[in-house]
Design an enzyme around this catalytic site. Structure first.
Site, PDB file in Angstrom:
ATOM      1  N   ARG A  17       2.017  -9.112   8.264  1.00  0.00           N
ATOM      2  CA  ARG A  17       1.777  -8.430   6.988  1.00  0.00           C
ATOM      3  C   ARG A  17       2.722  -7.241   6.835  1.00  0.00           C
ATOM      4  NH1 ARG A  17      -3.816  -6.240   6.668  1.00  0.00           N
ATOM      5  NH2 ARG A  17      -4.219  -8.156   7.811  1.00  0.00           N
ATOM      6  N   TYR A  75      15.029  -6.682  20.720  1.00  0.00           N
ATOM      7  CA  TYR A  75      14.368  -7.953  20.415  1.00  0.00           C
ATOM      8  C   TYR A  75      15.351  -9.128  20.455  1.00  0.00           C
ATOM      9  CZ  TYR A  75       9.823  -5.907  19.410  1.00  0.00           C
ATOM     10  OH  TYR A  75       8.594  -5.280  19.530  1.00  0.00           O
ATOM     11  N   ASP A 101     -11.355  -5.164   9.645  1.00  0.00           N
ATOM     12  CA  ASP A 101     -10.488  -4.537   8.646  1.00  0.00           C
ATOM     13  C   ASP A 101     -11.175  -3.280   8.115  1.00  0.00           C
ATOM     14  OD1 ASP A 101      -9.019  -3.779   6.487  1.00  0.00           O
ATOM     15  OD2 ASP A 101      -8.663  -5.812   5.769  1.00  0.00           O
ATOM     16  N   PHE A 102     -10.688  -2.111   8.510  1.00  0.00           N
ATOM     17  CA  PHE A 102     -11.316  -0.869   8.039  1.00  0.00           C
ATOM     18  C   PHE A 102     -10.434  -0.124   7.046  1.00  0.00           C
ATOM     19  CE2 PHE A 102      -9.170   0.261  12.050  1.00  0.00           C
ATOM     20  CZ  PHE A 102      -8.306   1.240  11.587  1.00  0.00           C
ATOM     21  N   THR A 158      -1.721   3.619  11.111  1.00  0.00           N
ATOM     22  CA  THR A 158      -2.791   3.679  10.114  1.00  0.00           C
ATOM     23  C   THR A 158      -3.898   4.612  10.605  1.00  0.00           C
ATOM     24  OG1 THR A 158      -2.260   1.401   9.544  1.00  0.00           O
ATOM     25  CG2 THR A 158      -4.408   2.235   8.807  1.00  0.00           C
ATOM     26  N   LYS A 197      -2.106   1.631  14.862  1.00  0.00           N
ATOM     27  CA  LYS A 197      -2.026   3.012  15.365  1.00  0.00           C
ATOM     28  C   LYS A 197      -1.554   3.982  14.275  1.00  0.00           C
ATOM     29  CE  LYS A 197       0.659   1.782  18.656  1.00  0.00           C
ATOM     30  NZ  LYS A 197       0.589   0.358  18.247  1.00  0.00           N
ATOM     31  N   ASP A 251       4.692   3.571  28.143  1.00  0.00           N
ATOM     32  CA  ASP A 251       6.094   3.185  28.297  1.00  0.00           C
ATOM     33  C   ASP A 251       6.275   2.452  29.628  1.00  0.00           C
ATOM     34  OD1 ASP A 251       9.155   3.694  28.741  1.00  0.00           O
ATOM     35  OD2 ASP A 251       8.763   4.432  26.718  1.00  0.00           O
ATOM     36  N   GLU A 293       5.203   7.673  16.649  1.00  0.00           N
ATOM     37  CA  GLU A 293       6.270   7.093  17.473  1.00  0.00           C
ATOM     38  C   GLU A 293       7.582   7.127  16.659  1.00  0.00           C
ATOM     39  OE1 GLU A 293       5.644   2.898  18.421  1.00  0.00           O
ATOM     40  OE2 GLU A 293       5.538   3.479  20.516  1.00  0.00           O
ATOM     41  N   ARG A 313       1.359   6.568  21.396  1.00  0.00           N
ATOM     42  CA  ARG A 313       1.843   6.105  22.698  1.00  0.00           C
ATOM     43  C   ARG A 313       2.329   7.277  23.561  1.00  0.00           C
ATOM     44  NH1 ARG A 313       4.151   1.016  20.280  1.00  0.00           N
ATOM     45  NH2 ARG A 313       2.456  -0.503  20.438  1.00  0.00           N
TER      46      ARG A 313
HETATM   47  N1  ATP Z   1      -7.996  -2.109  10.568  1.00  0.00           N
HETATM   48  C1  ATP Z   1      -7.053  -2.721   9.875  1.00  0.00           C
HETATM   49  N2  ATP Z   1      -7.391  -3.773   9.128  1.00  0.00           N
HETATM   50  C2  ATP Z   1      -6.458  -4.432   8.421  1.00  0.00           C
HETATM   51  N3  ATP Z   1      -5.152  -4.127   8.387  1.00  0.00           N
HETATM   52  C3  ATP Z   1      -4.774  -3.089   9.112  1.00  0.00           C
HETATM   53  C4  ATP Z   1      -5.686  -2.327   9.897  1.00  0.00           C
HETATM   54  N4  ATP Z   1      -4.994  -1.353  10.525  1.00  0.00           N
HETATM   55  C5  ATP Z   1      -3.707  -1.506  10.172  1.00  0.00           C
HETATM   56  N5  ATP Z   1      -3.572  -2.537   9.304  1.00  0.00           N
HETATM   57  C6  ATP Z   1      -2.316  -3.030   8.709  1.00  0.00           C
HETATM   58  O1  ATP Z   1      -1.626  -3.663   9.792  1.00  0.00           O
HETATM   59  C7  ATP Z   1      -0.226  -3.381   9.722  1.00  0.00           C
HETATM   60  C8  ATP Z   1       0.196  -2.691  11.025  1.00  0.00           C
HETATM   61  O2  ATP Z   1      -0.428  -1.423  11.108  1.00  0.00           O
HETATM   62  P1  ATP Z   1       0.286  -0.166  11.755  1.00  0.00           P
HETATM   63  O3  ATP Z   1       1.685  -0.035  11.249  1.00  0.00           O
HETATM   64  O4  ATP Z   1      -0.637   0.989  11.588  1.00  0.00           O
HETATM   65  O5  ATP Z   1       0.345  -0.642  13.282  1.00  0.00           O
HETATM   66  P2  ATP Z   1       0.898   0.116  14.559  1.00  0.00           P
HETATM   67  O6  ATP Z   1      -0.091  -0.091  15.637  1.00  0.00           O
HETATM   68  O7  ATP Z   1       1.236   1.529  14.224  1.00  0.00           O
HETATM   69  O8  ATP Z   1       2.221  -0.693  14.892  1.00  0.00           O
HETATM   70  P3  ATP Z   1       3.366  -0.413  16.005  1.00  0.00           P
HETATM   71  O9  ATP Z   1       2.808  -0.863  17.308  1.00  0.00           O
HETATM   72  O10 ATP Z   1       4.481  -1.270  15.583  1.00  0.00           O
HETATM   73  O11 ATP Z   1       3.703   1.032  15.956  1.00  0.00           O
HETATM   74  C9  ATP Z   1      -0.019  -2.529   8.497  1.00  0.00           C
HETATM   75  O12 ATP Z   1       0.370  -3.379   7.438  1.00  0.00           O
HETATM   76  C10 ATP Z   1      -1.391  -1.925   8.218  1.00  0.00           C
HETATM   77  O13 ATP Z   1      -1.557  -1.682   6.830  1.00  0.00           O
HETATM   78  N1  GNG Z   2      10.043  -2.632  24.937  1.00  0.00           N
HETATM   79  C1  GNG Z   2       9.384  -1.666  24.318  1.00  0.00           C
HETATM   80  N2  GNG Z   2       9.072  -0.565  25.023  1.00  0.00           N
HETATM   81  C2  GNG Z   2       8.381   0.463  24.491  1.00  0.00           C
HETATM   82  O1  GNG Z   2       8.117   1.457  25.172  1.00  0.00           O
HETATM   83  C3  GNG Z   2       8.018   0.346  23.126  1.00  0.00           C
HETATM   84  N3  GNG Z   2       7.363   1.153  22.286  1.00  0.00           N
HETATM   85  C4  GNG Z   2       7.326   0.538  21.111  1.00  0.00           C
HETATM   86  N4  GNG Z   2       7.964  -0.643  21.177  1.00  0.00           N
HETATM   87  C5  GNG Z   2       8.197  -1.556  20.034  1.00  0.00           C
HETATM   88  C6  GNG Z   2       6.970  -2.267  19.589  1.00  0.00           C
HETATM   89  C7  GNG Z   2       7.165  -2.345  18.096  1.00  0.00           C
HETATM   90  O2  GNG Z   2       7.963  -3.488  17.787  1.00  0.00           O
HETATM   91  C8  GNG Z   2       7.956  -1.120  17.755  1.00  0.00           C
HETATM   92  C9  GNG Z   2       7.141   0.041  17.212  1.00  0.00           C
HETATM   93  O3  GNG Z   2       6.072   0.340  18.038  1.00  0.00           O
HETATM   94  O4  GNG Z   2       8.605  -0.741  18.949  1.00  0.00           O
HETATM   95  C10 GNG Z   2       8.391  -0.804  22.424  1.00  0.00           C
HETATM   96  N5  GNG Z   2       9.064  -1.816  23.016  1.00  0.00           N
END
Ligand code: ATP
Ligand code: GNG
Length: 287
Positions: free
Chosen positions: A203, A102, A253-254, A59, A57, A145, A76, A140
């Site tokens: 990663r 956690y 992987d984009f 990214t 997200k 939530d 977030e 989000r």
């Molecule tokens: N399409 C993709 N292909 C490969 N790697 C990716 C892709 N999108 C994101 N990543 C990598 O995956 C990891 C998680 O990505 P990101 O932090 O954007 O996730 P997020 O959904 O925002 O996480 P969270 O739920 O914790 O907020 C990062 O290391 C990012 O570089």
């Molecule tokens: N319990 C719980 N409720 C939420 O509304 C929520 N939103 C995000 N997260 C956790 C996911 C990732 O580790 C990290 C970043 O997204 O925070 C949540 N965990």
């Protein structure tokens, strides 16, 4: 890295797995069609970007920022959860609510969901200074939530019946009272397998998430699927039931793939246009 020329990408790119759910103007059709002017008298469109942990997200939000610099993107507030002001002066790390969640979910889930939902609500209600952005995208929402995280914590026993009832009561009350002020107009659902999310989570290596297991990501995936894809989750707000949803397959992987990024941005652009052209809702935002 791509220039994110979304319009250009539409002409040459092969289709990517995506679909729109729940909008009469674009429902069931290929969303790469595009459309013309504004149907919402310029009022800002509010979207939430939803998806499993580490699906990408943040990214994706960065890509949106590059493709649509005039949009307002709201990440977030993870850093706030990692350092809650009230706990920060005690022992080092004591203000880290994410870590507490956690490490001891049954103790901290109610606290976490209260705090996270409050933050999301504040973000949704915020009226930023300066020129109004035509589109606001929140990472989000008050809905994930409740219908993803809190629901899952209840179903897995980390929120007890009383906590879940109290959470739902204030959640419903606040959102009903706020009405249009807290309403969203659509969801972008980033979808990948839980296994892929786990690989990305490893990663990224966020310290607090070291103990996250595949099972947890599978549970959250199922909650997202029930809520946004199958729409079988019981929701408590009428406008949520037919909320337009753009489902984007991001299993591939984009990150280094400019063409793929352009396709994704074009799909979002087309979805947004379809929403902007929708008839103005019965209680529109003031314009
Ligand atoms: N399409 C993709 N292909 C490969 N790697 C990716 C892709 N999108 C994101 N990543 C990598 O995956 C990891 C998680 O990505 P990101 O932090 O954007 O996730 P997020 O959904 O925002 O996480 P969270 O739920 O914790 O907020 C990062 O290391 C990012 O570089
Ligand atoms: N319990 C719980 N409720 C939420 O509304 C929520 N939103 C995000 N997260 C956790 C996911 C990732 O580790 C990290 C970043 O997204 O925070 C949540 N965990």
């Amino acid at each position: 890295m791509t220039s994110c020329g979304a319009a250009g990408a539409r002409a040459r790119a092969p289709p990517v797995l995506s679909r729109v759910i729940g909008t009469s103007s674009a429902g069931g059709r290929d969303v790469r069609g595009g459309s013309g002017g504004m149907g919402r008298c310029g009022a800002a469109l509010r979207l939430a970007l939803e998806g499993n942990i580490a699906v990408g997200k943040s990214t994706f939000l960065r890509l949106l920022g590059r493709a649509f610099p005039e949009w307002r993107l709201v990440a977030e507030p993870v850093a706030q959860w990692q350092k809650v002001a009230a706990g920060a002066e005690e022992a080092p790390g004591s203000g880290n609510l994410l870590q507490r969640l956690y490490q001891e979910p049954s103790r901290w889930s109610f606290t976490f969901q209260t705090f996270s939902c409050l933050g999301r609500l504040k973000a949704q209600l915020e009226r930023p200074a300066g020129p109004a952005a035509p589109v606001r995208v929140f990472e989000r929402s008050v809905y994930s939530d409740r219908y993803v995280f809190a629901k899952n914590l209840f179903e897995t026993g980390h929120l007890d019946m009383l906590e879940w009832a109290i959470y739902q009561e204030w959640h419903s009350f606040l959102l009903q009272e706020l009405g249009d002020r807290a309403t969203l107009h659509g969801f972008l659902y980033l979808r990948a397998t839980p296994q892929r999310c786990l690989e990305r989570l490893w990663r990224r290596a966020r310290v607090e998430e070291r103990g996250v297991q595949l099972l947890y990501l599978q549970q959250l995936h199922t909650q997202h699927e029930h809520w946004l894809l199958e729409r079988s989750t019981k929701v408590h707000f009428a406008d949520m039931r037919n909320m337009p949803i753009l489902v984007l397959d991001v299993d591939g992987d984009f990150e280094q793939d400019a063409a793929m990024q352009d396709i994704l941005m074009a799909q979002v652009e087309s979805f947004v246009k379809s929403l902007q052209n929708k008839p103005v809702p019965p209680h529109p935002d003031p314009c």
